[in-house]
Design an enzyme around this catalytic site. Structure first.
Site, mmCIF file in Angstrom:
data_model
loop_
_atom_site.group_PDB
_atom_site.id
_atom_site.type_symbol
_atom_site.label_atom_id
_atom_site.label_comp_id
_atom_site.label_asym_id
_atom_site.label_seq_id
_atom_site.Cartn_x
_atom_site.Cartn_y
_atom_site.Cartn_z
ATOM 1 N N ALA A 14 0.828 -1.212 0.000
ATOM 2 C CA ALA A 14 0.000 0.000 0.000
ATOM 3 C C ALA A 14 0.859 1.258 0.000
ATOM 4 O O ALA A 14 0.664 2.168 -0.817
ATOM 5 C CB ALA A 14 -0.942 -0.009 1.205
ATOM 6 N N THR A 44 3.471 -7.804 3.474
ATOM 7 C CA THR A 44 3.405 -7.983 2.016
ATOM 8 C C THR A 44 4.420 -9.020 1.551
ATOM 9 O O THR A 44 4.109 -9.891 0.731
ATOM 10 C CB THR A 44 3.676 -6.645 1.294
ATOM 11 O OG1 THR A 44 2.620 -5.727 1.575
ATOM 12 C CG2 THR A 44 3.771 -6.843 -0.212
ATOM 13 N N ALA A 47 3.208 -12.579 1.854
ATOM 14 C CA ALA A 47 1.980 -13.003 1.163
ATOM 15 C C ALA A 47 2.301 -14.055 0.101
ATOM 16 O O ALA A 47 3.041 -13.792 -0.840
ATOM 17 C CB ALA A 47 1.291 -11.791 0.527
ATOM 18 N N GLY A 49 -0.229 -16.227 -1.527
ATOM 19 C CA GLY A 49 -1.278 -16.530 -2.498
ATOM 20 C C GLY A 49 -1.233 -15.722 -3.776
ATOM 21 O O GLY A 49 -0.685 -16.151 -4.785
ATOM 22 N N GLY A 50 -1.797 -14.524 -3.767
ATOM 23 C CA GLY A 50 -1.790 -13.719 -4.983
ATOM 24 C C GLY A 50 -2.825 -12.616 -4.958
ATOM 25 O O GLY A 50 -3.214 -12.132 -3.897
ATOM 26 N N GLU A 116 -8.803 -20.637 -4.699
ATOM 27 C CA GLU A 116 -8.633 -20.566 -3.254
ATOM 28 C C GLU A 116 -9.993 -20.617 -2.575
ATOM 29 O O GLU A 116 -11.036 -20.439 -3.207
ATOM 30 C CB GLU A 116 -7.869 -19.300 -2.856
ATOM 31 C CG GLU A 116 -6.436 -19.286 -3.376
ATOM 32 C CD GLU A 116 -5.617 -18.121 -2.856
ATOM 33 O OE1 GLU A 116 -6.172 -17.262 -2.136
ATOM 34 O OE2 GLU A 116 -4.411 -18.067 -3.154
ATOM 35 N N ASP A 215 0.401 -0.678 15.412
ATOM 36 C CA ASP A 215 0.846 0.703 15.625
ATOM 37 C C ASP A 215 -0.072 1.726 14.954
ATOM 38 O O ASP A 215 -0.402 2.762 15.544
ATOM 39 C CB ASP A 215 2.275 0.893 15.105
ATOM 40 C CG ASP A 215 3.260 -0.060 15.761
ATOM 41 O OD1 ASP A 215 3.134 -0.297 16.970
ATOM 42 O OD2 ASP A 215 4.157 -0.565 15.060
ATOM 43 N N HIS A 236 -6.044 -17.648 9.790
ATOM 44 C CA HIS A 236 -5.759 -18.523 8.645
ATOM 45 C C HIS A 236 -5.687 -19.943 9.192
ATOM 46 O O HIS A 236 -5.003 -20.203 10.177
ATOM 47 C CB HIS A 236 -4.439 -18.139 7.987
ATOM 48 C CG HIS A 236 -4.254 -18.745 6.629
ATOM 49 N ND1 HIS A 236 -4.086 -20.095 6.444
ATOM 50 C CD2 HIS A 236 -4.221 -18.183 5.389
ATOM 51 C CE1 HIS A 236 -3.951 -20.340 5.147
ATOM 52 N NE2 HIS A 236 -4.035 -19.186 4.491
ATOM 53 N N ARG A 283 -12.165 -19.137 5.051
ATOM 54 C CA ARG A 283 -11.220 -19.313 6.154
ATOM 55 C C ARG A 283 -11.897 -19.376 7.515
ATOM 56 O O ARG A 283 -11.471 -20.132 8.397
ATOM 57 C CB ARG A 283 -10.196 -18.175 6.139
ATOM 58 C CG ARG A 283 -9.271 -18.235 4.950
ATOM 59 C CD ARG A 283 -8.348 -17.048 4.882
ATOM 60 N NE ARG A 283 -7.454 -17.169 3.734
ATOM 61 C CZ ARG A 283 -6.572 -16.265 3.389
ATOM 62 N NH1 ARG A 283 -6.453 -15.149 4.087
ATOM 63 N NH2 ARG A 283 -5.777 -16.449 2.344
ATOM 64 N N HIS A 344 -4.111 -13.946 11.345
ATOM 65 C CA HIS A 344 -3.505 -13.706 10.039
ATOM 66 C C HIS A 344 -3.790 -12.319 9.475
ATOM 67 O O HIS A 344 -2.901 -11.681 8.936
ATOM 68 C CB HIS A 344 -4.007 -14.767 9.063
ATOM 69 C CG HIS A 344 -3.440 -14.652 7.687
ATOM 70 N ND1 HIS A 344 -2.089 -14.671 7.437
ATOM 71 C CD2 HIS A 344 -4.052 -14.517 6.469
ATOM 72 C CE1 HIS A 344 -1.880 -14.567 6.131
ATOM 73 N NE2 HIS A 344 -3.043 -14.453 5.528
ATOM 74 N N GLU A 368 -3.725 -2.939 5.358
ATOM 75 C CA GLU A 368 -4.342 -3.726 6.427
ATOM 76 C C GLU A 368 -4.770 -2.895 7.625
ATOM 77 O O GLU A 368 -5.713 -3.263 8.329
ATOM 78 C CB GLU A 368 -3.377 -4.825 6.878
ATOM 79 C CG GLU A 368 -4.010 -5.838 7.805
ATOM 80 C CD GLU A 368 -3.115 -7.029 8.107
ATOM 81 O OE1 GLU A 368 -3.470 -7.837 8.985
ATOM 82 O OE2 GLU A 368 -2.042 -7.150 7.465
ATOM 83 N N ARG A 379 -12.243 -11.809 5.394
ATOM 84 C CA ARG A 379 -11.625 -11.494 4.103
ATOM 85 C C ARG A 379 -11.663 -12.692 3.161
ATOM 86 O O ARG A 379 -11.257 -13.788 3.526
ATOM 87 C CB ARG A 379 -10.175 -11.061 4.321
ATOM 88 C CG ARG A 379 -9.389 -10.829 3.050
ATOM 89 C CD ARG A 379 -8.025 -10.270 3.377
ATOM 90 N NE ARG A 379 -7.174 -11.231 4.057
ATOM 91 C CZ ARG A 379 -6.200 -11.927 3.455
ATOM 92 N NH1 ARG A 379 -5.994 -11.773 2.152
ATOM 93 N NH2 ARG A 379 -5.461 -12.753 4.145
ATOM 94 N N LEU A 385 -4.294 -7.878 -1.241
ATOM 95 C CA LEU A 385 -3.341 -7.203 -2.129
ATOM 96 C C LEU A 385 -4.094 -6.367 -3.155
ATOM 97 O O LEU A 385 -3.668 -5.268 -3.515
ATOM 98 C CB LEU A 385 -2.451 -8.222 -2.841
ATOM 99 C CG LEU A 385 -1.478 -9.024 -1.965
ATOM 100 C CD1 LEU A 385 -0.657 -9.989 -2.817
ATOM 101 C CD2 LEU A 385 -0.548 -8.108 -1.182
#
Length: 514
Positions: A14, A44, A47, A49-50, A116, A215, A236, A283, A344, A368, A379, A385
């Protein structure tokens, strides 16, 4: 003291995408990017998966992706946001490819699309099982030669500075400290952006990097920004269980899409007892089923069964996962792989509009740490992403449009420079962090009001212990980080309690009306 046009806290997808979009659209902007640690240590980069994107309009459609997202989100998504993000997805993916990203393809040259959990079609674009690492590498290669983008590594952001002299709450910069230094530093900015990632380190087991301590949420909260839906922490279901470890290696959702089974200690598949999709359920459903199985078996983990898969194809598709399983002493062609659900992804966060703007003027939140309305209560795999790609583009457009109408403002904030290095017993602080992790569990999120109030009392006690360790808040990074963990944990428990109260009242009203 430094000044800039745009200050970005965070170096994941991001934050980096935003910096690139800004420079492409307005090359003379002065941008500073702060990285909490090593600039490439982010969620990031982990990650696997995609990016979920509708690429084949013959077999897939925007409507199917929209419906899959809404179904996974359990009625808590913002439908307009879902439609906006999913319909922008192909353009944002093409921009990423234009920047240099290369994704796996089929023999005919078309993008290889993985399946997925929760998706009704193969639509996840990927780079082996290290998509996030590849994307981050591509983004860094574009940023490192940009003269107008300054990256400051090992810079711990302490607080957003707001203009107290204004009737309107307005962000005007950031307090930060460099690693191993006790001196507070300041950057004034016309626009401040939080892209600080999630809060997985608050929990007993997590897949997150060590810097994911909530934070951004804590800083935004102290600055007066609205925080929404923090009770929706996604677990997850498949992380490699290793006794004595809390940071666990993630085994991608795509492995189940590839044909992996989840089995109990007797080698029996049990997920179909909860959902007809079995391993391809979302999930939240798979995680709940695993915890239920563990409750009945009184064991610490279940298993991923990969023995029936073509091992050459498995290794080719998932080289990092394959190597990690091997390095743990297991052989996927003959051994069951122990797995456990882990914290996750933070689905809630700092409330933003479609441009990433928070309720505080000139303060944005992306990735995130933000709550856009896309993810809802759960999610959908590989939508995160995508969310970062779309919102970084939207935010850049809004910032470029407004930046030259913003006056550079300063504050009378007093900087504190200690006469000598401050030494605080790190063992005490680390013990307090472990106490937070030990009580922040999946069971608390799902528990009763009594459970939540007990945890809240414990968190307040830990905060009291912290205050007894130090006589001033801005003492060191470790102190500030623990403070952020405690504040974010209390927000999660409070919002979880409120949500449970509202849900209970709704059920009671329905029962009464019947």
């Amino acid at each position: 003291m430094k000044t800039c046009d745009v200050l970005i806290s965070g170096t994941g997808i991001a934050g980096l995408c935003l910096a690139i979009h800004l420079i492409e659209q307005q090359p003379d902007l002065q941008i500073i990017v702060l990285s909490k640690n090593d600039a490439q240590l982010t969620n990031t980069s982990l990650a696997q998966g995609g990016i979920a994107t509708v690429c084949n309009r013959l077999t897939d459609s925007f409507e199917q992706h929209i419906q899959d997202t809404l179904a996974a989100g359990r009625g808590k998504c913002n439908t307009k946001v879902v439609e906006m993000v999913i319909k922008q997805a192909p353009q944002r993916l093409n921009a990423l490819i234009k920047w240099g990203a290369v994704f796996d393809t089929e023999k005919d040259g078309q993008l290889a699309l993985a399946l997925e959990g929760g998706h009704t079609q193969n639509r996840v674009v990927h780079y082996k099982d290290q998509t996030g690492w590849h994307i981050q590498d591509v983004l860094w290669n574009r940023i490192k030669n940009e003269a107008n983008i300054e990256v400051i590594p090992n810079a711990f952001c302490v607080d957003v500075i707001t203009n107290r002299d204004s009737d309107e709450n307005e962000a005007i910069g950031m307090l930060y400290m460099l690693e191993s230094q006790s001196e507070l530093k300041i950057i004034y900015a016309k626009t401040t952006v939080l892209a600080t990632g999630g809060c997985g380190q608050l929990f007993a087991f997590t897949s997150n990097s060590t810097i994911a301590t909530g934070d951004g949420v804590a800083m935004a909260f102290r600055a007066g920004a609205t925080i929404t839906d923090m009770q929706y922490i996604q677990y997850h279901p498949t992380a490699l269980y290793e006794k004595g470890k809390s940071n666990l290696f993630l085994i991608s959702e795509a492995v189940r899409g590839f044909g992996g089974y989840v089995v109990n200690s007797h080698g029996k598949r049990f997920l179909f007892n909860s959902d007809s999709r079995g391993e391809l359920a979302t999930r939240d459903i798979v995680t709940a089923a695993i915890f239920e199985e563990l409750k009945h078996s009184a064991e610490s983990f279940v298993y991923l069964d990969l023995r029936h898969l073509n091992q050459d194809e498995f290794e080719d598709h998932f080289p990092i996962i394959y190597e990690r399983i091997i390095s743990s002493g297991l052989r996927p062609e003959k051994d069951l792989v122990p797995i456990v659900p882990v914290a996750h992804y933070q689905c809630g966060g700092i409330t933003v509009n479609e441009y990433g703007q928070t309720s505080v003027k000139n303060l944005y939140a992306l990735g995130e740490c933000s709550c856009t309305g896309l993810l809802g209560a759960n999610r959908l795999a590989s939508n995160s992403l995508l969310e970062a790609l779309v919102y970084s583009f939207n935010a850049a457009q809004q910032i470029v449009t407004s930046i030259y109408g913003i006056e550079q403002k300063f504050s009378c904030t007093q900087l504190i420079e200690f006469e000598s290095p401050v030494i605080i017993d790190s063992a005490i602080l680390n013990e307090l962090k472990e106490q937070v992790r030990s009580i922040m569990t999946y069971q608390v999120l799902q528990g009763s009001q009594e459970d939540k109030m007990k945890v809240l009392t414990q968190l307040i006690k830990i905060h009291t212990d912290l205050m007894e360790c130090v006589d001033y808040y801005y003492r060191c990074q470790n102190c500030c980080e623990l403070e952020n963990m405690l504040q974010t944990a209390m927000i999660i428990v409070n919002q979880s309690s409120i949500a449970l109260h509202l849900e209970t009242n709704k059920k009671n009203e329905y029962a009464y009306s019947c």
